[in-house]
Motif scaffolding. Structure first.
Motif, PDB file in Angstrom:
ATOM      1  N   GLN A   1       0.877  -1.274  -0.033  1.00  0.00           N
ATOM      2  CA  GLN A   1       0.050  -0.056  -0.052  1.00  0.00           C
ATOM      3  C   GLN A   1       0.749   1.213  -0.074  1.00  0.00           C
ATOM      4  O   GLN A   1       0.390   2.258  -0.617  1.00  0.00           O
ATOM      5  N   ARG A   2       2.021   1.169   0.478  1.00  0.00           N
ATOM      6  CA  ARG A   2       2.927   2.277   0.481  1.00  0.00           C
ATOM      7  C   ARG A   2       3.769   2.454  -0.840  1.00  0.00           C
ATOM      8  O   ARG A   2       4.448   3.533  -1.010  1.00  0.00           O
ATOM      9  N   SER A   3       3.558   1.755  -1.979  1.00  0.00           N
ATOM     10  CA  SER A   3       4.330   1.777  -3.028  1.00  0.00           C
ATOM     11  C   SER A   3       3.833   2.756  -3.932  1.00  0.00           C
ATOM     12  O   SER A   3       2.765   2.990  -3.804  1.00  0.00           O
ATOM     13  N   LYS A   4       4.691   3.146  -4.946  1.00  0.00           N
ATOM     14  CA  LYS A   4       4.200   4.030  -5.921  1.00  0.00           C
ATOM     15  C   LYS A   4       4.799   3.521  -7.235  1.00  0.00           C
ATOM     16  O   LYS A   4       5.512   2.739  -7.570  1.00  0.00           O
ATOM     17  N   ILE A   5       4.019   3.962  -8.286  1.00  0.00           N
ATOM     18  CA  ILE A   5       4.310   3.685  -9.568  1.00  0.00           C
ATOM     19  C   ILE A   5       5.594   4.000 -10.081  1.00  0.00           C
ATOM     20  O   ILE A   5       6.453   3.274 -10.717  1.00  0.00           O
ATOM     21  N   ASN A   6       6.107   5.389  -9.671  1.00  0.00           N
ATOM     22  CA  ASN A   6       7.149   6.067 -10.078  1.00  0.00           C
ATOM     23  C   ASN A   6       8.146   5.899  -8.660  1.00  0.00           C
ATOM     24  O   ASN A   6       7.896   6.532  -8.005  1.00  0.00           O
ATOM     25  N   ASN A   7       9.215   5.008  -8.933  1.00  0.00           N
ATOM     26  CA  ASN A   7      10.063   5.102  -7.675  1.00  0.00           C
ATOM     27  C   ASN A   7      11.299   6.028  -7.893  1.00  0.00           C
ATOM     28  O   ASN A   7      12.212   5.660  -7.048  1.00  0.00           O
ATOM     29  N   THR A   8      11.229   6.878  -8.828  1.00  0.00           N
ATOM     30  CA  THR A   8      12.412   7.833  -9.018  1.00  0.00           C
ATOM     31  C   THR A   8      12.602   8.519  -7.639  1.00  0.00           C
ATOM     32  O   THR A   8      11.344   8.927  -7.016  1.00  0.00           O
ATOM     33  N   ASP A   9      13.620   8.767  -7.174  1.00  0.00           N
ATOM     34  CA  ASP A   9      13.993   9.716  -5.899  1.00  0.00           C
ATOM     35  C   ASP A   9      13.128  10.845  -5.920  1.00  0.00           C
ATOM     36  O   ASP A   9      13.039  11.648  -6.949  1.00  0.00           O
ATOM     37  N   ASP A  10      12.552  11.288  -5.110  1.00  0.00           N
ATOM     38  CA  ASP A  10      11.529  12.473  -4.813  1.00  0.00           C
ATOM     39  C   ASP A  10      12.355  13.613  -4.977  1.00  0.00           C
ATOM     40  O   ASP A  10      11.879  14.830  -5.606  1.00  0.00           O
ATOM     41  N   ALA A  11      13.552  13.591  -4.498  1.00  0.00           N
ATOM     42  CA  ALA A  11      14.507  14.861  -4.697  1.00  0.00           C
ATOM     43  C   ALA A  11      14.697  15.121  -6.287  1.00  0.00           C
ATOM     44  O   ALA A  11      14.766  16.396  -6.655  1.00  0.00           O
ATOM     45  N   GLU A  12      14.762  14.227  -6.951  1.00  0.00           N
ATOM     46  CA  GLU A  12      14.938  14.326  -8.407  1.00  0.00           C
ATOM     47  C   GLU A  12      13.633  14.826  -9.181  1.00  0.00           C
ATOM     48  O   GLU A  12      13.691  15.815  -9.892  1.00  0.00           O
TER      49      GLU A  12
END
Length: 264
Positions: free
Chosen positions: A30-41
């Motif tokens: 449930q915590r997962s995201k489709i885009n796992n690119t680093d949030d800072a990027e």
């Protein structure tokens, strides 16, 4: 990782005074995201996009006018270039948090701001204990992968009796939103936020087992004050002709949801 693999009950201790504990609401899927690119990027370039429409902004300002007062210290969590605070209400100190410093620097309501990725554990906001009278989170809760941990630290920085106001609509960056939110209906998203808030517990040595919610000496960290649920006029309308008519006549607008709580 403080959670067990299924996200089952696990009392994860958070530093702070009084001792704070949480009961995880979400599992890892449930915590997962489709885009796992680093949030800072993802957020390194400013966008200056208004995430809500005028009607949402009007309702948000009215809610803030109802609960906030000009003598309050305010923390605007997951903010950007606009805090959506009432134009005729000014505060002695407003701290902003977000993921892009350029956007935050354009926010004229902020006295100070900092950039921090709240999806990195452990979560510890660079703020003193019991410093703020109110913490606001507008159109951001659905991006948090560990919302229970964030709200546990929010408890730490709130003064006793301080307010937590979480507001949201149906707008989101879909691929950066957690699965639990993406898969939920709008009413279920309200329940998710209520669940996040009710997962926080604090140690109260003066309470015996009869006065505790989680076992001897523990009580809930937040008391729910109000839940606002105002779907848009188009909610439940699936016929294209009817949807277009609502929009042409200016009768459709963003839904408005809010969960207001008070620190115990």
């Amino acid at each position: 990782n403080p959670l067990d693999e299924d996200g089952r009950y696990n009392r994860a201790r958070i530093s702070g005074s009084p001792p704070i504990s949480l009961k995880p609401v979400l599992n890892e899927k449930q915590r997962s995201k489709i885009n796992n690119t680093d949030d800072a990027e993802i957020y390194k370039s400013p966008t200056y996009v208004c995430q809500v429409d005028a009607e949402f902004d009007r309702q948000l300002s009215a809610l803030y006018e109802k609960y906030l007062s000009p003598d309050m210290r305010v923390f605007d969590m997951m903010s950007s270039c606009d805090s959506h605070l009432p134009n005729d209400m000014w505060f002695p100190y407003v701290e902003g948090h977000g993921m892009n410093g350029e956007e935050l620097s354009r926010n004229l309501r902020l006295s100070n701001y900092f950039v921090q990725n709240l999806n990195e554990l452990p979560v510890h906001l660079p703020v003193a204990d019991q410093y703020f009278d109110a913490v606001l989170c507008c159109i951001g809760i659905h991006y948090l992968q560990y919302p229970e941990h964030v709200l546990a630290d929010v408890y730490r920085i709130l003064k006793p009796g301080g307010l937590l106001i979480v507001t949201f609509s149906n707008r989101m960056i879909y691929e950066k939103t957690v699965a639990a939110w993406r898969d939920a209906s709008e009413p279920e998203r309200v329940d998710l936020v209520r669940g996040y808030v009710s997962s926080i517990f604090v140690r109260t040595p003066e309470l015996g087992s009869e006065g505790s919610s989680q076992g001897e000496g523990w009580m809930r960290g937040y008391e729910e004050v109000e839940v606002v649920a105002r779907p848009s006029p188009s909610s439940g309308v699936y016929i294209a002709r009817e949807l277009n008519q609502l929009r042409r006549n200016g009768l459709d607008y963003d839904p408005f949801y809010a969960v207001v709580c008070r620190r115990t």
